[in-house]
Design a protein around this motif. Sequence first.
Motif, PDB file in Angstrom:
ATOM      1  N   GLY A 201       0.794  -1.227   0.000  1.00  0.00           N
ATOM      2  CA  GLY A 201       0.000   0.000   0.000  1.00  0.00           C
ATOM      3  C   GLY A 201       0.818   1.265   0.000  1.00  0.00           C
ATOM      4  N   ALA A 202       1.889   1.288  -0.763  1.00  0.00           N
ATOM      5  CA  ALA A 202       2.729   2.485  -0.819  1.00  0.00           C
ATOM      6  C   ALA A 202       1.925   3.670  -1.339  1.00  0.00           C
ATOM      7  N   GLU A 203       2.150   4.844  -0.737  1.00  0.00           N
ATOM      8  CA  GLU A 203       1.437   6.047  -1.123  1.00  0.00           C
ATOM      9  C   GLU A 203       2.409   7.050  -1.737  1.00  0.00           C
ATOM     10  N   ASP A 204       1.883   7.943  -2.539  1.00  0.00           N
ATOM     11  CA  ASP A 204       2.715   8.966  -3.165  1.00  0.00           C
ATOM     12  C   ASP A 204       3.368   9.827  -2.090  1.00  0.00           C
ATOM     13  N   GLY A 205       4.679   9.993  -2.165  1.00  0.00           N
ATOM     14  CA  GLY A 205       5.419  10.838  -1.227  1.00  0.00           C
ATOM     15  C   GLY A 205       5.648  10.218   0.127  1.00  0.00           C
ATOM     16  N   GLU A 206       5.224   8.968   0.335  1.00  0.00           N
ATOM     17  CA  GLU A 206       5.334   8.355   1.666  1.00  0.00           C
ATOM     18  C   GLU A 206       6.775   8.161   2.078  1.00  0.00           C
ATOM     19  N   GLU A 207       7.603   7.636   1.195  1.00  0.00           N
ATOM     20  CA  GLU A 207       8.987   7.332   1.570  1.00  0.00           C
ATOM     21  C   GLU A 207       9.731   8.599   1.964  1.00  0.00           C
ATOM     22  N   GLU A 208       9.529   9.682   1.224  1.00  0.00           N
ATOM     23  CA  GLU A 208      10.199  10.944   1.549  1.00  0.00           C
ATOM     24  C   GLU A 208       9.727  11.482   2.895  1.00  0.00           C
ATOM     25  N   SER A 209       8.432  11.402   3.154  1.00  0.00           N
ATOM     26  CA  SER A 209       7.886  11.898   4.418  1.00  0.00           C
ATOM     27  C   SER A 209       8.425  11.101   5.603  1.00  0.00           C
ATOM     28  N   LEU A 210       8.465   9.757   5.453  1.00  0.00           N
ATOM     29  CA  LEU A 210       8.982   8.918   6.534  1.00  0.00           C
ATOM     30  C   LEU A 210      10.465   9.175   6.777  1.00  0.00           C
ATOM     31  N   ALA A 211      11.224   9.385   5.701  1.00  0.00           N
ATOM     32  CA  ALA A 211      12.658   9.633   5.844  1.00  0.00           C
ATOM     33  C   ALA A 211      12.900  10.927   6.614  1.00  0.00           C
ATOM     34  N   GLU A 212      12.100  11.950   6.337  1.00  0.00           N
ATOM     35  CA  GLU A 212      12.246  13.217   7.062  1.00  0.00           C
ATOM     36  C   GLU A 212      11.881  13.047   8.532  1.00  0.00           C
ATOM     37  N   THR A 301      11.000   0.554  10.362  1.00  0.00           N
ATOM     38  CA  THR A 301      10.515  -0.715   9.801  1.00  0.00           C
ATOM     39  C   THR A 301       9.792  -0.486   8.477  1.00  0.00           C
ATOM     40  N   ARG A 302       8.945   0.575   8.432  1.00  0.00           N
ATOM     41  CA  ARG A 302       8.206   0.888   7.206  1.00  0.00           C
ATOM     42  C   ARG A 302       9.150   1.322   6.085  1.00  0.00           C
ATOM     43  N   LEU A 303      10.131   2.140   6.433  1.00  0.00           N
ATOM     44  CA  LEU A 303      11.101   2.585   5.445  1.00  0.00           C
ATOM     45  C   LEU A 303      11.870   1.409   4.857  1.00  0.00           C
TER      46      LEU A 303
END
Length: 552
Positions: A201-212, A301-303
């Motif tokens: 269920g990856a969402e647009d911009g999720e990885e960048e938001s989690l990394a920040e 974990t999500r990242l």
Amino acid sequence: MLTGLSIRDVVLIEALDLRFEHGLGALTGETGAGKSILLDSLGLALGMRADSGLVRQGATQAVVTASFDLGGDHPALALLAENGLDGEPGEPLLIRRIVKADGGSRATVNDQPASATFLREIGARLVEIHGQHDDRGLLNARGHRALLDNFGRIDTAPVALAYRDWATAEARLQSAAAELETAARDREWLEHAVAELTALGAEDGEEESLAEERAGMQKGARLADDLTAVNAHIDGSAGGSAQLRQAARRLERMADEHPLLTEAIDALDRALIELGEAEDKLAAANDALAFDPARLDAVETRLFELRAIARKHRIDPPALPALAAELAERLARLDSGDAGIAKLEQAVKAARTAYEEAAATVGAQRELAAARLDAAVAGELAPLKLEAARFRTVVERLGETQWSASGRDRVEFEISTNPGAPFAPLVKIASGGELSRFILALKVALAEEGGAGTMIFDEIDRGVGGAVASAIGERLARLSRRAQLLVVTHSPQVAARADRHWLIAKAHDGLVTRTSVRALDPDERREEIARMLSGAEVTAEARAQATRLLTV
């Protein structure tokens, strides 16, 4: 239109500069005077094979320069643009060919290097040379369909559009079928990948938001101990804030003893105010950098999960939502593939039918135009002493593998020179004189549709005279109203029809033989036509006849 021809050191021509205009120009002279040299020189500029034998004896090289005036829509302009050569409407086109005595050659178009192949290609758009050894122009069956279409004013655009639509539909069907076949082989993998990406269920911009977020919490963890120590120094009973307040209270009890003590109390008050602000900032920083270790674990974990799946599919994590949508769509197409293929097959069938209908319409128009062209050419044959000959335009259906945007028809001009003789292509059965006259008849019938701007007829009147020569001259004059014509002729009837007249002569000074070409004034022209009528000795009767021919 050919406007100029400059020749240097070609066979017997030492130096020659000719200017040409629109209309009919005649070139005459004694047999062997060098008319062929003139045509060979122009042929060099138009890409003819470079032969060192063309270089005048004693010269190091031969140079021919031809200049042309191009209209705004001349087909040569498009060819120049395709090959990266300069060519502007209204500007002259200069073609130069140099042949060296050692056999080497080079060519330029508007002073830019060009190959002999390109010269032949552009030359075909500029000049048609018709003679007994010519195999271009009207003799080339590949151009007959376009000539017939121009003659009949047949609009082939609907056929081209239908062919393009059919080809597009075919391409879509083939692409879908190939994709379906590939997808069917990969169904198991596709189903697993779609399930995995759906569960992710990856969402647009999720990885960048989690990394920040993770970076912020890691910073808080790193600074937590230092902030605790700073707070201990400032806050609490032993902290700097409490010590300063105690000092201020003691000074207040002693303030009356000396003015400087009052000033010291004021300074301590200000320090306490600044220290209060520092405490507020530290509290805000503690709130901003505060983190929940459980949240940090969850974010990491999500990242790791997002990045692991992205590496598996060899993409960047931000592309995961798009990949999930793409694979899901492929799986859906696979599930409904048969229905999609059937729909595309119906589209191909409909496009083919539309093409066949458009091509059939054009084919019928071509057959009607062919009948009209045959009749028009037939009307021109008898006056040209070809009354026994028959002409026909063959329109026949091509095999499906040869269908194109131009339709389904092959078109070729054929003749039968004698009663009972079979029909065949012009170039295979016509003699030199007949061939030139057939071409002239075709040119007149076609009314110069689709031809080059300059036409040259080499001894089109060979073997004929009298009324036939007059008919040839009349038809050449008629054609010259639409295009520039140059004719090499031995016929006074033809020469008399010309708008301009050049005399080709050969002279020998005892050491060197030279060929010269000069434009004739009216008197000189009458004398030359009289010579053509009478032979070596020009008689008064010949001059009178020449005058009559020139006033027709």
